[in-house]
Design an enzyme around this catalytic site. Structure first.
Site, PDB file in Angstrom:
ATOM      1  N   ASP A 177       0.834  -1.201   0.000  1.00  0.00           N
ATOM      2  CA  ASP A 177       0.000   0.000   0.000  1.00  0.00           C
ATOM      3  C   ASP A 177       0.873   1.256   0.000  1.00  0.00           C
ATOM      4  O   ASP A 177       2.031   1.222  -0.443  1.00  0.00           O
ATOM      5  CB  ASP A 177      -0.942  -0.031   1.205  1.00  0.00           C
ATOM      6  CG  ASP A 177      -2.288   0.618   0.902  1.00  0.00           C
ATOM      7  OD1 ASP A 177      -2.340   1.865   0.886  1.00  0.00           O
ATOM      8  OD2 ASP A 177      -3.260  -0.117   0.677  1.00  0.00           O
ATOM      9  N   HIS A 217      -3.546   5.611   4.070  1.00  0.00           N
ATOM     10  CA  HIS A 217      -4.420   4.675   3.363  1.00  0.00           C
ATOM     11  C   HIS A 217      -4.169   3.229   3.808  1.00  0.00           C
ATOM     12  O   HIS A 217      -5.098   2.473   4.094  1.00  0.00           O
ATOM     13  CB  HIS A 217      -4.189   4.808   1.859  1.00  0.00           C
ATOM     14  CG  HIS A 217      -5.117   4.008   1.004  1.00  0.00           C
ATOM     15  ND1 HIS A 217      -4.784   2.781   0.468  1.00  0.00           N
ATOM     16  CD2 HIS A 217      -6.376   4.269   0.577  1.00  0.00           C
ATOM     17  CE1 HIS A 217      -5.786   2.324  -0.251  1.00  0.00           C
ATOM     18  NE2 HIS A 217      -6.775   3.200  -0.202  1.00  0.00           N
ATOM     19  N   SER A 395     -10.977  -0.066  -2.028  1.00  0.00           N
ATOM     20  CA  SER A 395      -9.768  -0.194  -1.212  1.00  0.00           C
ATOM     21  C   SER A 395     -10.038  -0.946   0.079  1.00  0.00           C
ATOM     22  O   SER A 395      -9.108  -1.486   0.691  1.00  0.00           O
ATOM     23  CB  SER A 395      -9.203   1.186  -0.874  1.00  0.00           C
ATOM     24  OG  SER A 395      -8.611   1.774  -1.999  1.00  0.00           O
TER      25      SER A 395
END
Length: 535
Positions: A177, A217, A395
């Site tokens: 990521d 994220h 996601s």
């Protein structure tokens, strides 16, 4: 006339001396036989065990790049090496067109491929339009309200696995990521830290070991799998272990990120991970000449998608988000979601309706994509400060699915990655009639065990004592008089096999060393799996 000449010089300089990205592929690996004869020099014991368990042979892709080739490329005029891949036998490089093309003169170079595809042909522009740069990982919306993560698990009937103590124990997941700040400090991750479930990681963008940095994220992604905050958030595989890899550079969007992803996947393979989950998607780049087109989404063109397929060939399950472009002019999945064997995950709402933003299929070669769906609208996550929030995006449906896959694989430790993937698709609610919005639909992880309601079977089957010291007894229905019990190590090795009956349901575990084991119980009409702790 002087000004005209200056203009021509400027154009010439821009064309010939601007920096370009490219891949240089080598012809061979001259020391391959040495490594194939000495596999422990190129792979960890766990990686070799995974190959043995799945009957996967070592091949040239496992062999490291030839170091003398790397050295010569690095020393070439004007060339910067950005990433490397043993699977592809290639380096990702940056330099001018002239300096890059000069590498073709090296005797060990097979070919040079520019990221700008027009430079690989006669220079004519391709007719198909490229889309504008997008950042899949950033297209999420957050509202700071406490939520309950039960729905995103129960939608997949994942509670059935959890109730039988399949929570990902013994499985290793690599999360690739953009960053993981707060994972080492926020409360919902403390179980992972305390129990040493974070096995390590690496920041491939910065080339250092500081993976608790970067964009948040990855932190939110990880929380959907391994996070825990009582009455607020339970990850789908809270007992799994993790490697955390940063490959996404938040400042730019460049093809080198695909190469860094493949490099991270190779590192994951080396460590023997079982599952790679990635909520990154690549279609457009800052330099429009580098951008992909829909025709590239065929599973064999994109560097990252080819890498994902090789990872699968090594026995790893690769799970990728479908993308969040469903409302755009180009709504199709990107890379690596177009990968042939990649489990591509789209998003649905809590009511099981496709999220409007979820990217669609098919792949350009007309394969069903996405493969499966999970909740990505109002998914419950933790932020870097430990606050429980809800976010939107594939996601998050992706790691929610990856965690459940870890639990399923724990329940069936002898299955190959191909068999697990098939089980998931076949359990999905649209398997008989898949489409390009939902793929094969929403998997039923409880159904994969042959159990729709755990409580209804609890009274007719039990294993005790557990933990055990010398023996274990199996209680099961008189309708299933004869049964077979197999005991496996955490690495999937069968250590005990015995036939038992209702009259003699006892199994000796005295010969086993202390630790965690898995059982598989089979009788007519009844199949059960679970774990046994030997004291």
């Amino acid at each position: 006339m002087k000004h005209y000449y200056t203009f021509l010089l400027l154009v010439f300089s821009t064309v010939m001396f601007s920096q370009e990205d490219a891949w240089v592929y080598f012809k061979d690996k001259p020391n391959s036989q040495h490594f194939l004869d000495n596999p422990s020099e190129m792979l960890s014991a766990r990686a070799l065990e995974r190959r043995t368990n799945q009957n996967i042979s070592l091949d040239l892709a496992d062999v490291p790049l030839e170091e003398t080739y790397i050295t010569q490329v690095k020393s070439a005029t004007g060339i910067t090496v950005m990433a490397q891949s043993k699977w592809m036998n290639a380096l990702h490089i940056r330099g001018t067109q002239t300096d890059i093309k000069a590498l073709k003169l090296l005797s060990f170079v097979d070919k040079v491929v520019f990221a700008d595809k027009t430079l690989n042909t006669t220079g004519k522009k391709v007719s198909e339009n490229k889309i504008a740069q997008t950042k899949d990982k950033l297209k999420t919306s957050i509202d700071y309200a406490y939520g309950n993560s039960a729905n995103q698990i129960q939608m997949l009937n994942g509670q059935v696995l959890h109730q039988q103590n399949f929570t990902g124990s013994g499985k290793i997941i690599a999360v690739i990521d953009a960053g993981f700040p707060g994972v080492n400090t926020a409360q919902p991750f403390q179980n992972l830290i305390t129990n040493n479930q974070i096995l390590g990681g690496y920041n491939f963008v910065a080339r250092n070991d500081n993976f608790y940095s970067g964009d948040d994220h990855g932190t939110m992604v990880l929380s959907t799998i391994g996070g825990y905050k009582e009455n607020a958030l339970v990850g789908t595989a809270p007992s799994a272990s993790f490697y955390l890899f940063i490959t996404e550079d938040d400042a730019t969007e460049n093809p080198v990120e695909e190469s860094l992803w493949v490099e991270a996947a190779e590192r994951a393979d080396y460590f023997g991970v079982d599952i790679i989950t990635t909520s990154l998607g690549y279609f457009g780049f800052d330099n429009a000449n580098y951008s992909h087109t829909y025709s590239d989404m065929n599973g064999i063109t994109n560097f990252i998608s080819r890498g994902a397929e090789i990872a699968f060939s090594k026995g790893i399950i690769v799970v990728a988000s479908a993308g969040n472009e469903g409302n755009t002019a180009e709504p199709h999945i990107g890379g690596p979601a177009d990968g042939v064997s990649v489990i591509t995950v789209g998003s649905v709402t809590a009511a099981k309706v496709k999220s409007t933003f979820s990217s669609i299929g098919p792949s350009f070669d007309n394969r069903i994509k996405p493969d499966v769906m999970a909740q990505g609208t109002a998914a419950v996550v933790s932020d870097t400060n430990g606050n429980i929030t809800t976010v939107n995006g594939t996601s998050f449906s992706c790691p929610i699915m990856a965690g459940m896959i870890a639990c399923l694989w724990q329940a069936f430790p002898t299955k190959t990655n191909k068999e697990i993937r098939k089980m998931i698709l076949q359990s999905s609610d649209k398997y008989a009639a898949p489409n390009n919005n939902y793929g094969y639909g929403i998997p039923n992880f409880g159904g994969t065990l042959g159990v729709e309601d755990y409580q209804t079977t609890l009274s007719v089957f039990s294993v005790y004592p557990n933990p055990a010291q010398t023996t274990v007894s199996f209680k099961f229905s008189e309708e299933n008089y004869n049964a077979s019990v197999k005991i496996y190590s955490v690495l999937g090795q069968k250590v005990i096999e015995k036939h038992i009956t209702n009259q003699d349901p006892i199994l000796s575990v005295a010969s086993l060393q202390s630790g965690l084991y898995f059982y598989a119980f089979d009788a007519d009409g009844l199949h059960k799996t679970g774990k046994i702790i030997k004291q």
